[in-house]
Design an enzyme around this catalytic site. Structure first.
Site, short mmCIF file in Angstrom:
data_model
loop_
_atom_site.label_atom_id
_atom_site.label_comp_id
_atom_site.label_asym_id
_atom_site.label_seq_id
_atom_site.Cartn_x
_atom_site.Cartn_y
_atom_site.Cartn_z
N THR A 166 0.84 -1.18 0.00
CA THR A 166 0.00 0.00 0.00
C THR A 166 0.87 1.24 0.00
OG1 THR A 166 -1.57 -1.20 1.34
CG2 THR A 166 -1.88 1.15 1.19
N GLU B 89 10.47 -4.06 0.70
CA GLU B 89 10.54 -5.17 1.66
C GLU B 89 11.70 -6.11 1.37
OE1 GLU B 89 6.01 -5.61 3.25
OE2 GLU B 89 6.54 -6.60 1.38
#
Lengths: 406, 406
Positions: free
Chosen positions: A193, A279
């Site tokens: 997001t 990530e």
């Protein structure tokens, strides 16, 4: 155009006329603030872009409407729950949020854009959010520290705070632009997001701001990829207070050009920060595609590399397995001609005229060894170009997104 | 149609009229055979499909031409080097390969399809291959064991041999179909490469065989994905010897229908074996999309899930984070309507009417816990459907493709 901006301290509260705040209301399990407020002191202009995913979260559906009504001057943001795939109840929760925010701040519900990030498909614990709103409102402050706290509260799996502010010289007078963004991350775990909140004290009409924001987002936010999974919650909001000591930014003026350049740079800096903090990533990868027949073709080639797990694994280990990059270009561009295609890794030519160039593998490996890697593809087909940013794919990405259970 | 086939022992040598062989010629570093031959004893029909990547390996460029000339009756295959991105020298190496194979077997160069798999962008050590050819030719044999050895020699990072044979009842008489395939794998490390060799003793004209093969591949090989990176070397070859005790398969006949069903099943079995043995994978995932407005839309939704690292990480850990699947459908289908969309994991309804269904998370987790997982998406928009197969994304995938250096 000569660079007309310089970086200054702060983020969303750097421009005049903005106050921010954040509190912990307990929506997310991880520590720290999870409810943030951003308020513009004037009814200036507001513009926003949203995810194009047909599965759009309830706050996106609410905020699209409020943006169309043209009265947005504040944002309520929560981390820990994306309020997506939550049907009618999700929308009721957003309405309750806007209503309570309006009550607490003496504004109207349609003045609030609402944004959420976090897990998908779970109902929002809205009572906690409603309880937190008066506390957040009481902390609203124009300081750099308040902006910092805002930027920190919207983080999910981000490992660093992402904000920036620029001072832009418009020719006659100057304006400030600020922004905070969150990375494509997971929470407990949620969806990738991206939320971004931009502010400026420029005086600018809404249609012009909307157009400039759309163009800036197209060149920046829409050219990054961490995992090629489009969020249900993506939101980029830009609020303009009009409080700078500078004449209004008019369409077609030199000032508008300069403002657009600074706004694009603001978005670029924030978007690249997202990728750099992807990530599990250890490398920021800049893919420059030149010599393309069209800009769309250049973007497609950049994206194909950015979205290939094979390319990303090679980038992770710094393995100069350049055939992976060339082959991705080969399925992304129907007009690709191997004989005209050149691939550079950093400054080193890896591939030309359909065959390996002479670069020793040690030089190619060196060009891939740094924290930042540049891939440059010249398609030799035309004059169009585009830059796409991505990061590498690591075992940590898998760990973050697999080992952590719902 | 009633099932008209049954599985029988063997692979490419199960039909009449085929001989196979494999030897080690030292192209790949890993142990085992790396050069394989498949020969049809008659000049029957041949058809093939190839990668659509604009960066096509030299053997693909050669083989496209030979297939068009209509005289292919043998395949030379090597593992360990893909001979891709190798320019004019790569093509010369293929020509030398076909010339030597022709000499050794008393055929003509245009009788040979050449296929390679392995690392991209390195020149083929063609002398080793030329040396291996006479040895391979001397071992050509119609036994099941020779077929096994062929299937084993074309493997790269595959962990299991992939072959199958079917006996197909055509109504009057029966025919046999056999096949061997290799997984989308890496070597030392190379590119994801799928090679597939199909054989049959059916008597069938080349145009019909070509059409049936194209349709079968579209429904099977073209509906699998391990990492969404299209190879430079993909090749599916089908050779028909015409030696079965059955009348010729004519266009428009019942026999043609049955033959097509068996050929499609053969391809499906082999394609699914590839996914089941995906690099680092522990789950085979079948994504059934129904209620789609068009077949293309159904495939797009299936692919979006199959190609999302986020979905694949959830599938890896068996995490019933179903929002990831629904959100992928949301960006793959512009006509998606959340209110009409239903997602089942196995038999359990996870999502309906835009919101979570009532299934307890433990039941959803159970439906994702097995070696095989079924996702079923009903878009509620039409009557079209498609099935896409994929596997999960694991740390081992990253290890295979990153930790191993060029």
């Amino acid at each position: 155009m000569k660079q007309c901006w310089e970086q200054v301290a702060g983020g969303v509260t750097a421009p005049r006329g903005f106050r921010a705040a954040a509190v912990r209301c307990g929506i997310r399990q991880a520590e720290g603030d999870d409810l943030a407020l951003l308020v513009c002191d004037t009814q200036g202009a507001a513009a926003a872009t949203f995810t194009t995913n047909r599965v759009a979260a309830a706050p996106v559906r609410w905020s699209r409407r409020t943006i169309r009504r043209g009265k947005v001057r504040a944002a309520v943001v929560n981390a820990g729950n994306a309020n997506a795939c939550t049907g009618a109840r999700g929308l009721r929760d957003v309405e309750a949020t806007a209503a309570r925010a309006a009550e607490v701040l003496g504004l109207r519900p349609e003045n609030f854009l609402v944004a959420s990030t976090g897990i998908i498909g779970r109902y929002l614990p809205v009572e906690k959010l409603l309880e937190g709103l008066p506390r957040a409102a009481s902390l609203l402050d124009p300081s750099i520290e308040a902006g910092d706290r805002f930027a920190r509260a919207i983080m999910t799996t981000d490992t660093v705070v992402k904000q920036v502010a620029l001072r832009c010289d418009l020719g006659r007078g100057s304006v400030t632009l600020g922004g905070a963004t969150k990375g494509a991350g997971m929470i407990a775990p949620g969806m990738a997001t991206t939320l971004s909140f931009l502010t400026t004290d420029a005086a600018i009409e809404r249609p012009l701001l909307a157009r400039l924001l759309r163009r800036a987002v197209a060149q920046t936010y829409n050219r990054i990829s961490i995992d090629n999974h489009m969020s249900t919650n993506d939101t980029v909001l830009c609020l303009a207070s009009g409080l700078a000591d500078a004449p209004a930014v008019r369409d077609g003026s030199k000032a508008a050009e300069r403002f657009e350049a600074a706004l694009t740079e603001l978005c670029r800096i924030l978007a690249v920060k997202i990728v750099a903090d992807g990530e599990g990533a250890k490398r920021l990868v800049r893919i420059e595609v030149v010599g393309a027949p069209t800009e769309a073709a250049a973007v497609a080639v950049g994206r194909a590399i950015a979205d290939s797990p094979l390319c990303k694994c090679a980038l992770h280990s710094g393995d100069p397995n350049w055939g992976r990059f060339v082959s991705a270009a080969g399925y992304a561009c129907r007009r690709l001609d191997e004989a005209r295609t050149k691939l550079y890794i950093g400054e080193v030519l890896a591939y030309a005229a359909g065959a390996p160039a002479d670069a020793p593998i040690s030089r190619l490996a060196e060009a891939m060894a740094g924290r930042e890697v540049l891939l440059r593809l010249d398609l030799g087909l035309g004059k169009a170009a585009a830059t796409v940013w991505t990061c590498d794919l690591s075992k940590e990405y898998v760990a973050i997104n697999a080992d952590y259970h719902t």
